[in-house]
Scaffold this motif. Structure first.
Motif, PDB file in Angstrom:
ATOM      1  N   MET A 108       0.800  -1.158  -0.265  1.00  9.87           N
ATOM      2  CA  MET A 108      -0.066  -0.154   0.000  1.00  9.87           C
ATOM      3  C   MET A 108       1.047   1.281   0.037  1.00  9.87           C
ATOM      4  O   MET A 108       0.582   2.451  -0.620  1.00  9.87           O
ATOM      5  CB  MET A 108      -1.027  -0.058   1.234  1.00  9.87           C
ATOM      6  N   ASP A 109       1.949   1.276   0.589  1.00  9.12           N
ATOM      7  CA  ASP A 109       2.975   2.234   0.782  1.00  9.12           C
ATOM      8  C   ASP A 109       3.414   2.736  -0.769  1.00  9.12           C
ATOM      9  O   ASP A 109       3.207   3.762  -0.859  1.00  9.12           O
ATOM     10  CB  ASP A 109       4.163   1.905   1.236  1.00  9.12           C
ATOM     11  N   LYS A 110       3.562   1.819  -1.453  1.00 12.69           N
ATOM     12  CA  LYS A 110       3.721   2.004  -2.947  1.00 12.69           C
ATOM     13  C   LYS A 110       2.888   2.812  -3.434  1.00 12.69           C
ATOM     14  O   LYS A 110       3.131   3.677  -4.203  1.00 12.69           O
ATOM     15  CB  LYS A 110       4.203   0.711  -3.674  1.00 12.69           C
ATOM     16  N   LEU A 111       1.469   2.367  -3.365  1.00 16.24           N
ATOM     17  CA  LEU A 111       0.422   3.034  -3.938  1.00 16.24           C
ATOM     18  C   LEU A 111       0.542   4.344  -3.521  1.00 16.24           C
ATOM     19  O   LEU A 111       0.133   5.408  -4.211  1.00 16.24           O
ATOM     20  CB  LEU A 111      -0.948   2.122  -3.565  1.00 16.24           C
ATOM     21  N   GLN A 112       0.483   4.802  -2.236  1.00 13.31           N
ATOM     22  CA  GLN A 112       0.692   5.981  -1.789  1.00 13.31           C
ATOM     23  C   GLN A 112       1.754   6.827  -2.501  1.00 13.31           C
ATOM     24  O   GLN A 112       1.629   7.978  -2.797  1.00 13.31           O
ATOM     25  CB  GLN A 112       0.655   5.917  -0.158  1.00 13.31           C
ATOM     26  N   ASP A 113       2.786   6.375  -2.485  1.00  8.53           N
ATOM     27  CA  ASP A 113       3.942   7.162  -3.101  1.00  8.53           C
ATOM     28  C   ASP A 113       3.716   7.432  -4.596  1.00  8.53           C
ATOM     29  O   ASP A 113       3.934   8.632  -4.935  1.00  8.53           O
ATOM     30  CB  ASP A 113       5.320   6.237  -3.221  1.00  8.53           C
ATOM     31  N   VAL A 114       2.993   6.530  -5.206  1.00  8.07           N
ATOM     32  CA  VAL A 114       2.928   6.790  -6.766  1.00  8.07           C
ATOM     33  C   VAL A 114       1.800   8.016  -6.813  1.00  8.07           C
ATOM     34  O   VAL A 114       1.842   8.747  -7.622  1.00  8.07           O
ATOM     35  CB  VAL A 114       2.448   5.384  -7.462  1.00  8.07           C
ATOM     36  N   ILE A 115       0.736   7.972  -5.858  1.00  6.10           N
ATOM     37  CA  ILE A 115      -0.218   8.789  -5.917  1.00  6.10           C
ATOM     38  C   ILE A 115       0.374  10.270  -5.627  1.00  6.10           C
ATOM     39  O   ILE A 115       0.154  11.099  -6.395  1.00  6.10           O
ATOM     40  CB  ILE A 115      -1.409   8.669  -4.926  1.00  6.10           C
ATOM     41  N   GLU A 116       1.496  10.357  -4.576  1.00  2.05           N
ATOM     42  CA  GLU A 116       1.872  11.587  -4.507  1.00  2.05           C
ATOM     43  C   GLU A 116       2.644  12.041  -5.422  1.00  2.05           C
ATOM     44  O   GLU A 116       2.729  13.440  -5.675  1.00  2.05           O
ATOM     45  CB  GLU A 116       2.802  11.455  -3.141  1.00  2.05           C
ATOM     46  N   LEU A 117       3.444  11.139  -6.202  1.00  2.00           N
ATOM     47  CA  LEU A 117       4.338  11.449  -7.323  1.00  2.00           C
ATOM     48  C   LEU A 117       3.275  11.974  -8.649  1.00  2.00           C
ATOM     49  O   LEU A 117       3.621  12.928  -8.988  1.00  2.00           O
ATOM     50  CB  LEU A 117       4.894  10.164  -7.986  1.00  2.00           C
ATOM     51  N   LEU A 118       2.255  11.390  -8.863  1.00  2.00           N
ATOM     52  CA  LEU A 118       1.187  11.641 -10.017  1.00  2.00           C
ATOM     53  C   LEU A 118       0.727  13.099  -9.392  1.00  2.00           C
ATOM     54  O   LEU A 118       0.431  13.903 -10.604  1.00  2.00           O
ATOM     55  CB  LEU A 118       0.357  10.613  -9.845  1.00  2.00           C
ATOM     56  N   LYS A 119       0.388  13.327  -8.157  1.00  2.00           N
ATOM     57  CA  LYS A 119       0.013  14.713  -7.828  1.00  2.00           C
ATOM     58  C   LYS A 119       0.852  15.725  -8.136  1.00  2.00           C
ATOM     59  O   LYS A 119       0.560  16.923  -8.707  1.00  2.00           O
ATOM     60  CB  LYS A 119      -0.603  14.786  -6.499  1.00  2.00           C
ATOM     61  N   GLU A 120       2.218  15.521  -7.571  1.00  3.00           N
ATOM     62  CA  GLU A 120       3.162  16.461  -8.004  1.00  3.00           C
ATOM     63  C   GLU A 120       3.321  16.744  -9.212  1.00  3.00           C
ATOM     64  O   GLU A 120       3.949  17.987  -9.778  1.00  3.00           O
ATOM     65  CB  GLU A 120       4.653  15.957  -7.270  1.00  3.00           C
ATOM     66  N   TYR A 121       3.402  15.784 -10.258  1.00  7.49           N
ATOM     67  CA  TYR A 121       3.168  16.123 -11.640  1.00  7.49           C
ATOM     68  C   TYR A 121       2.255  16.493 -12.389  1.00  7.49           C
ATOM     69  O   TYR A 121       2.040  16.092 -13.528  1.00  7.49           O
ATOM     70  CB  TYR A 121       4.637  15.234 -12.159  1.00  7.49           C
ATOM     71  N   ASN A 122       1.178  16.725 -11.796  1.00  8.12           N
ATOM     72  CA  ASN A 122       0.061  16.962 -12.409  1.00  8.12           C
ATOM     73  C   ASN A 122      -0.674  15.988 -13.294  1.00  8.12           C
ATOM     74  O   ASN A 122      -1.279  16.361 -14.428  1.00  8.12           O
ATOM     75  CB  ASN A 122      -0.124  18.429 -13.313  1.00  8.12           C
ATOM     76  N   ARG A 139      -1.327  -3.155 -10.028  1.00  4.50           N
ATOM     77  CA  ARG A 139       0.119  -3.416  -9.558  1.00  4.50           C
ATOM     78  C   ARG A 139       0.873  -3.168 -10.775  1.00  4.50           C
ATOM     79  O   ARG A 139       2.312  -2.492 -10.656  1.00  4.50           O
ATOM     80  CB  ARG A 139       0.253  -4.987  -9.264  1.00  4.50           C
ATOM     81  N   GLU A 140       0.437  -3.536 -12.051  1.00  6.37           N
ATOM     82  CA  GLU A 140       1.279  -3.457 -13.031  1.00  6.37           C
ATOM     83  C   GLU A 140       1.673  -1.824 -13.362  1.00  6.37           C
ATOM     84  O   GLU A 140       2.824  -1.537 -13.776  1.00  6.37           O
ATOM     85  CB  GLU A 140       0.643  -4.209 -14.534  1.00  6.37           C
ATOM     86  N   ILE A 141       0.631  -1.366 -13.682  1.00  4.91           N
ATOM     87  CA  ILE A 141       0.689   0.303 -13.819  1.00  4.91           C
ATOM     88  C   ILE A 141       1.689   0.967 -12.681  1.00  4.91           C
ATOM     89  O   ILE A 141       2.416   1.799 -13.190  1.00  4.91           O
ATOM     90  CB  ILE A 141      -0.563   1.023 -14.181  1.00  4.91           C
ATOM     91  N   ILE A 142       1.547   0.602 -11.508  1.00  2.00           N
ATOM     92  CA  ILE A 142       2.340   1.088 -10.405  1.00  2.00           C
ATOM     93  C   ILE A 142       3.722   0.849 -10.623  1.00  2.00           C
ATOM     94  O   ILE A 142       4.614   1.591 -10.500  1.00  2.00           O
ATOM     95  CB  ILE A 142       1.863   0.530  -9.111  1.00  2.00           C
ATOM     96  N   GLU A 143       4.175  -0.223 -10.910  1.00  3.20           N
ATOM     97  CA  GLU A 143       5.509  -0.781 -11.394  1.00  3.20           C
ATOM     98  C   GLU A 143       5.884  -0.004 -12.619  1.00  3.20           C
ATOM     99  O   GLU A 143       6.971   0.763 -12.581  1.00  3.20           O
ATOM    100  CB  GLU A 143       5.647  -2.297 -11.849  1.00  3.20           C
ATOM    101  N   GLN A 144       5.378   0.295 -13.632  1.00  5.64           N
ATOM    102  CA  GLN A 144       5.492   1.147 -14.587  1.00  5.64           C
ATOM    103  C   GLN A 144       5.694   2.510 -14.090  1.00  5.64           C
ATOM    104  O   GLN A 144       6.671   3.292 -14.820  1.00  5.64           O
ATOM    105  CB  GLN A 144       4.405   1.139 -15.797  1.00  5.64           C
ATOM    106  N   ILE A 145       4.912   3.098 -13.456  1.00  5.26           N
ATOM    107  CA  ILE A 145       5.068   4.558 -13.213  1.00  5.26           C
ATOM    108  C   ILE A 145       6.287   4.689 -12.274  1.00  5.26           C
ATOM    109  O   ILE A 145       6.944   5.768 -12.637  1.00  5.26           O
ATOM    110  CB  ILE A 145       3.666   5.191 -12.313  1.00  5.26           C
ATOM    111  N   LYS A 146       6.767   3.640 -11.521  1.00  5.63           N
ATOM    112  CA  LYS A 146       8.027   4.019 -10.712  1.00  5.63           C
ATOM    113  C   LYS A 146       9.212   4.098 -11.894  1.00  5.63           C
ATOM    114  O   LYS A 146      10.110   4.527 -11.092  1.00  5.63           O
ATOM    115  CB  LYS A 146       7.991   2.628  -9.725  1.00  5.63           C
TER     116      LYS A 146
END
Ligand code: UTP
Length: 416
Positions: free
Chosen positions: A1-15, A32-39
Motif C-alpha cells: 500500500m505504501d507503494k500506491l501512496q508514493d505513486v499517488i503523491e508522485l502523480l499529484k506532484e507532476y499534475n 500493480r502493473e501500472i504502479i510498477e510502470q509509473i515507478k
C-alpha cells in the motif's frame, strides 16, 4: 500500500491526477502493473522534455561551417578501386556487421504492423521491406564469401510481430543464427497539456525512444558483446525504409579506413533548399546534422563558390561506425527531440480515441546527434537515384508510389 501512496503523491506532484482516477478503475493485477510502470518513469525528465516542446531551437550562438565530403562520382578509377579494396578486405575477414533500425512506429505510413513487414508493390508480386534488405545483404555475402551478421533493432511494441514475421518467411533465406533481434528503450508519450496517455492495455502509453536509442540498446541488450565475440570491427547502421539503401558499400567503408576516422556516412545532394532532410555541417568544430526544421532559411539557401548549396549534403540514414565508436557513444547521453504525432489512447471511460489530427509528443534521440562526440567524419556523396528511395508517407513524396518507381528504375539500369 505504501507503494500506491508514493505513486499517488508522485502523480499529484507532476499534475497527472487523471492517472490516479484511471487507476481507481483497474483491477488489482492491472493496478500493480501500472504502479510498477509509473515507478520507472523519470517525471522530472518528462517535465523537462515537455517544457522543451515549447522552446524554439536556437542555433545562433554556435559556429556553423560547411563540411567536406568526397563525391563518389568524381573518384578516379584508381582511387575508387583502392577504397573498394580496403573495404572489401574488412568484409571478407568477417569484421563487418549491419544493424537495421526497425523500432519506429511508422505512423505516417499508416501500415498496421512493423514497417519492415510492409509490402512494396514492385514487379507485380511485391516485396516486403525486410525482404529487400535481406536481398541486399545476401548479394554482399555472395560477393565477399561471408555471412554478414544482421542485427535488427525492434521496439517493445513490435518485437514479437517482427520475430513472427521473420520466422514465417524463413528470414528470407538468411542464416537464422546470423539474424539477431534486440529491443530498444521507450519513453512515455504526452499530450499537448503535458499529460500521460493510456494505451489499449490500460497502461501508460510509451513508445520507442528514437533511432538514437540504437547505441545504448546495442550495449544493454548484449548485441555489442555478441559483435565483439564475432570479431566485428565496423558496424553499418541504417533504417528499415529506404529500398535503395546499400548496406555493404565498400567505397564508404574504404573511405573511412583511408581517412582513419571512426565514423562515416553517405550523403546525397539536397534536391532544393526547402527539401525536408537534415544536412551535414560542422558545428563548433564537430560534425553535426541540422534538421530541416532547425536550419534558418538564409543558411538553407546559401551557395558556395561552385554555386552548390553550402549546406547541401543530406543525411540519408546510411552510417558507419567502428565498434569502439559505438562503445563510446553508448555511454553518453543523447539529447531528445520531440516529434508531434497522431497517437491513439483510451479516454477516462476506457474508450479508444483514434485522433484525426496530431495530438501528442513522442521523444526521440537521433542517431546523428552522436556525430558531435567525434572530431571528424568521412562523408561520401552518393547519388539520389542509386541510394535513396524512402517509404515514409502513405501518399505523395517519399511514399510507396515514389519508392516503387525509383526501385524499379534502379534495377532496370543495373540489370545483370
Ligand atoms: P523515422 O524517424 O522516419 O520514423 O525513422 P518512423 O517510425 O519510421 O515513421 P513515423 O515518423 O512514425 O512516420 C527512421 C528510421 O529509424 C527507425 C525507423 O524504424 C526507421 O528505420 N526508428 C525510428 C527506430 O528504429 N526507432 C525509433 O524509435 C524511431
Amino acid at each position: 500500500m505504501d507503494k500506491l501512496q508514493d505513486v499517488i503523491e508522485l502523480l499529484k506532484e507532476y499534475n497527472q491526477e487523471h492517472i490516479i482516477r484511471w487507476m481507481n478503475t483497474l483491477d488489482e493485477e492491472k493496478k500493480r502493473e501500472i504502479i510498477e510502470q509509473i515507478k520507472q518513469i523519470d517525471f522530472h525528465q518528462m517535465t523537462e522534455l515537455y517544457d522543451n516542446t515549447k522552446k524554439e531551437v536556437e542555433i545562433k550562438e554556435n559556429k556553423i561551417e560547411a563540411i567536406k565530403y568526397i563525391d563518389k562520382e568524381k573518384l578516379t578509377v584508381i582511387e575508387r578501386k583502392e577504397l573498394e579494396g580496403l573495404g572489401e578486405q574488412v568484409i571478407r575477414k568477417g569484421e563487418y556487421a549491419v544493424v537495421t533500425m526497425a523500432g519506429g512506429q511508422g505512423t505516417r505510413l499508416e501500415h498496421t504492423g512493423p514497417k519492415g513487414t510492409f509490402k512494396l508493390d514492385v514487379y507485380g508480386k511485391g516485396k516486403y521491406l525486410f525482404e529487400i534488405l535481406a536481398e541486399n545483404l545476401k548479394e554482399a555475402n555472395k560477393n565477399y564469401g561471408v555471412t554478414i551478421p544482421w542485427y535488427i533493432m525492434t521496439s517493445k511494441e513490435n518485437n514479437e510481430a517482427t520475430y513472427d514475421f521473420l520466422e514465417k518467411n524463413n528470414y528470407f533465406g538468411y542464416e537464422k543464427e546470423d539474424v539477431i533481434l534486440f529491443e530498444q528503450g521507450e519513453l512515455p508519450l504526452i499530450n499537448t497539456e503535458g499529460k500521460l496517455l493510456i494505451n489499449k492495455n490500460g497502461l501508460i502509453k510509451e513508445a520507442s525512444d528514437g533511432n538514437g536509442g540504437v547505441f545504448s540498446s546495442l550495449r544493454t541488450s548484449g548485441a555489442l558483446s555478441d559483435m565483439k565475440e564475432r570479431g566485428i570491427k565496423w558496424i553499418f547502421i541504417g533504417g528499415v525504409d529506404n529500398v535503395l539503401l546499400k548496406m555493404a558499400d565498400t567505397t564508404l567503408l574504404g573511405l573511412a579506413i583511408k581517412e582513419n576516422v571512426q565514423i562515416a556516412s553517405k550523403s546525397i545532394v539536397k534536391a532544393n533548399p526547402t527539401e525536408r532532410v537534415g544536412v551535414f555541417c560542422k558545428m563548433n568544430g564537430h560534425p553535426k546534422v541540422i534538421e530541416y526544421s532547425e536550419l534558418p532559411e538564409k543558411m538553407a539557401e546559401e551557395v558556395d563558390n561552385n554555386g552548390e548549396l553550402k549546406y547541401g549534403e543530406a543525411h540519408i540514414m546510411c552510417n558507419l561506425f567502428t565498434i569502439d565508436a559505438i562503445e563510446k557513444i553508448s555511454k553518453e547521453p543523447l539529447i531528445y527531440h520531440s516529434a508531434f504525432k497522431k497517437n491513439s489512447y483510451l479516454d477516462e471511460n476506457g474508450k479508444e480515441v483514434i485522433p484525426s489530427e496530431k495530438n501528442s509528443y513522442k521523444f526521440e534521440a537521433f542517431i546523428f546527434d552522436a556525430f558531435e562526440f567525434f572530431d571528424d567524419i568521412a562523408i561520401l556523396r552518393g547519388k539520389r537515384e542509386d541510394d535513396f528511395a524512402p517509404v515514409k508517407n502513405k501518399e505523395g513524396v517519399d511514399s510507396p508510389k515514389t519508392a516503387k518507381e525509383l526501385y524499379e528504375k534502379f534495377w532496370e539500369r543495373n540489370k545483370k
